[in-house]
Design a protein around this motif. Structure first.
Motif, short mmCIF file in Angstrom:
data_model
loop_
_atom_site.label_atom_id
_atom_site.label_comp_id
_atom_site.label_asym_id
_atom_site.label_seq_id
_atom_site.Cartn_x
_atom_site.Cartn_y
_atom_site.Cartn_z
N MET A 1 32.33 91.21 5.74
CA MET A 1 33.17 90.07 6.10
C MET A 1 34.30 90.52 7.02
O MET A 1 34.80 91.64 6.91
CB MET A 1 33.78 89.43 4.85
N ALA A 2 34.71 89.63 7.92
CA ALA A 2 35.83 89.90 8.82
C ALA A 2 36.48 88.59 9.21
O ALA A 2 35.88 87.51 9.04
CB ALA A 2 35.36 90.66 10.06
N SER A 3 37.69 88.68 9.74
CA SER A 3 38.38 87.47 10.17
C SER A 3 39.34 87.81 11.30
O SER A 3 39.67 88.99 11.52
CB SER A 3 39.15 86.84 9.00
N ALA A 4 39.77 86.80 12.02
CA ALA A 4 40.80 86.98 13.04
C ALA A 4 42.03 87.58 12.39
O ALA A 4 42.40 87.22 11.27
CB ALA A 4 41.13 85.64 13.69
N GLY A 5 42.66 88.51 13.10
CA GLY A 5 43.81 89.21 12.55
C GLY A 5 43.47 90.56 11.96
O GLY A 5 44.36 91.39 11.73
N ASP A 6 42.17 90.80 11.71
CA ASP A 6 41.75 92.12 11.22
C ASP A 6 41.87 93.14 12.34
O ASP A 6 41.79 92.81 13.53
CB ASP A 6 40.29 92.08 10.75
N ARG A 7 42.01 94.38 11.94
CA ARG A 7 42.05 95.47 12.91
C ARG A 7 40.64 95.98 13.20
O ARG A 7 39.83 96.15 12.28
CB ARG A 7 42.91 96.63 12.41
N LEU A 8 40.37 96.21 14.47
CA LEU A 8 39.14 96.87 14.90
C LEU A 8 39.51 98.34 15.06
O LEU A 8 40.25 98.70 15.98
CB LEU A 8 38.65 96.28 16.22
N GLU A 9 39.01 99.17 14.16
CA GLU A 9 39.43 100.57 14.13
C GLU A 9 38.25 101.51 14.38
O GLU A 9 37.22 101.44 13.69
CB GLU A 9 40.03 100.90 12.77
N GLN A 10 38.39 102.37 15.39
CA GLN A 10 37.34 103.34 15.66
C GLN A 10 37.36 104.41 14.57
O GLN A 10 38.39 105.01 14.27
CB GLN A 10 37.55 104.01 17.02
N VAL A 11 36.19 104.64 13.97
CA VAL A 11 36.10 105.61 12.88
C VAL A 11 35.16 106.77 13.21
O VAL A 11 35.10 107.74 12.47
CB VAL A 11 35.64 104.92 11.57
N GLU A 12 34.45 106.66 14.32
CA GLU A 12 33.55 107.74 14.73
C GLU A 12 33.28 107.62 16.22
O GLU A 12 33.11 106.51 16.73
CB GLU A 12 32.22 107.68 13.96
N THR A 13 33.25 108.76 16.91
CA THR A 13 32.92 108.77 18.33
C THR A 13 31.44 109.06 18.49
O THR A 13 30.89 109.94 17.83
CB THR A 13 33.74 109.84 19.08
N GLY A 14 30.78 108.32 19.38
CA GLY A 14 29.36 108.50 19.62
C GLY A 14 29.09 109.52 20.71
O GLY A 14 29.52 110.67 20.62
N HIS A 15 28.42 109.08 21.76
CA HIS A 15 28.12 109.96 22.90
C HIS A 15 29.36 110.04 23.78
O HIS A 15 29.56 109.23 24.69
CB HIS A 15 26.92 109.41 23.67
N ASP A 16 30.20 111.04 23.49
CA ASP A 16 31.56 111.03 24.04
C ASP A 16 31.65 111.22 25.55
O ASP A 16 32.71 110.99 26.13
CB ASP A 16 32.43 112.06 23.33
N GLU A 17 30.58 111.62 26.20
CA GLU A 17 30.59 111.75 27.66
C GLU A 17 30.10 110.48 28.34
O GLU A 17 30.09 110.40 29.57
CB GLU A 17 29.75 112.94 28.10
N TRP A 18 29.70 109.51 27.54
CA TRP A 18 29.12 108.29 28.11
C TRP A 18 29.86 107.06 27.63
O TRP A 18 29.49 106.41 26.65
CB TRP A 18 27.63 108.21 27.78
N SER A 19 30.94 106.76 28.32
CA SER A 19 31.64 105.50 28.06
C SER A 19 30.75 104.35 28.51
O SER A 19 29.83 104.52 29.33
CB SER A 19 32.97 105.46 28.79
N VAL A 20 31.06 103.17 28.02
CA VAL A 20 30.33 101.97 28.46
C VAL A 20 30.50 101.79 29.96
O VAL A 20 29.54 101.48 30.67
CB VAL A 20 30.84 100.73 27.70
N ALA A 21 31.71 102.04 30.46
CA ALA A 21 31.97 101.88 31.90
C ALA A 21 31.13 102.85 32.73
O ALA A 21 30.54 102.46 33.75
CB ALA A 21 33.45 102.10 32.19
N ARG A 22 31.06 104.12 32.30
CA ARG A 22 30.29 105.10 33.06
C ARG A 22 28.80 104.77 33.04
O ARG A 22 28.13 104.83 34.09
CB ARG A 22 30.51 106.50 32.50
N LEU A 23 28.28 104.44 31.88
CA LEU A 23 26.86 104.12 31.79
C LEU A 23 26.51 102.92 32.65
O LEU A 23 25.53 102.94 33.41
CB LEU A 23 26.48 103.85 30.34
N PHE A 24 27.31 101.87 32.56
CA PHE A 24 27.07 100.67 33.36
C PHE A 24 27.11 101.00 34.85
O PHE A 24 26.24 100.57 35.62
CB PHE A 24 28.11 99.61 33.02
N ALA A 25 28.10 101.78 35.26
CA ALA A 25 28.23 102.13 36.68
C ALA A 25 27.01 102.89 37.18
O ALA A 25 26.50 102.64 38.28
CB ALA A 25 29.50 102.96 36.90
#
Length: 215
Positions: A154-178
């Motif tokens: 469950m989630a709601s507006a006002g909740d925090r979106l918190e990064q808890v693990e890094t994935g493929h750290d050399e491949w940001s969404v921006a870099r992959l898309f580009a």
């Protein structure tokens, strides 16, 4: 990395372009909402061939881009409210350059994993009534991204979106898309081989890259 989610948004298929339906017109939901493997409860897709499924369960488009879009468009009423780009998660403070393929985020009791960038399509231009938006997204790499749901909850507006693990750290969404969409940043063969090997990237994108390598 922690950001506050301003709104969680859902939509139902509606007439969009003649007889074609789309659920891009999403609205904020009040109170806690269940987020399942198929997405946010109450949210639907019209085009099941190109949208939906576990790898596109939840769509996030950064509110950080709204101001620049407003300048480019000369203002637009859609930008005055959440989900102008049909996103489920409406929040500021995190962009494609900050997020990597495979990153894990906790939102409420839900665990999300970044699965792929969003591929821009004509529906954005039709929704805003403006040509050239897809071209600008490709140039700016401000595409947004999708999450798959690792743990339902469950989630709601006002909740925090918190990064808890890094994935493929050399491949940001921006870099992959580009590398895959912007001709000015075309991927080398070595980079394509690396992309094909990204275990947390959705299989559809990896398969397309493998096909490119085989031709």
């Amino acid at each position: 990395m922690k950001v506050v989610v301003d709104a969680l948004c859902i939509g139902q298929p509606k007439p969009f372009n003649g007889v074609e339906l789309s659920a891009i017109d999403k609205q904020p939901v009040a109170g806690p909402v269940a987020i399942r493997s198929f997405g946010i409860e109450g949210d639907m897709v019209a085009d099941t061939k190109h949208h939906g499924g576990p790898d596109m369960a939840v769509h996030h488009y950064p509110r950080d881009h709204y101001a620049a879009w407003g300048e480019w468009l000369g203002g637009h009423d859609l930008l005055a409210r959440p989900a102008a780009f049909g996103e489920n998660v409406h929040a500021a403070g995190i962009t494609e350059a900050d997020v990597h393929i495979g990153d894990h985020f906790r939102l409420g009791t839900v665990l999300l994993e970044v699965s792929q960038p969003r591929q821009p399509c004509w529906k954005i231009e039709h929704r805003f009534g403006a040509k050239g938006m897809v071209k600008r997204i490709i140039k700016q790499h401000n595409c947004g991204w999708y999450y798959r749901v690792i743990e339902e909850g469950m989630a709601s507006a006002g909740d925090r979106l918190e990064q808890v693990e890094t994935g493929h750290d050399e491949w940001s969404v921006a870099r992959l898309f580009a590398k895959l969409y912007d001709p000015a940043h075309k991927a080398s063969r070595e980079e394509l081989e690396e992309i094909a090997g990204l275990e947390r990237l959705c299989e559809l994108w990896r398969s397309k890259v493998r096909t490119t390598l085989d031709t």
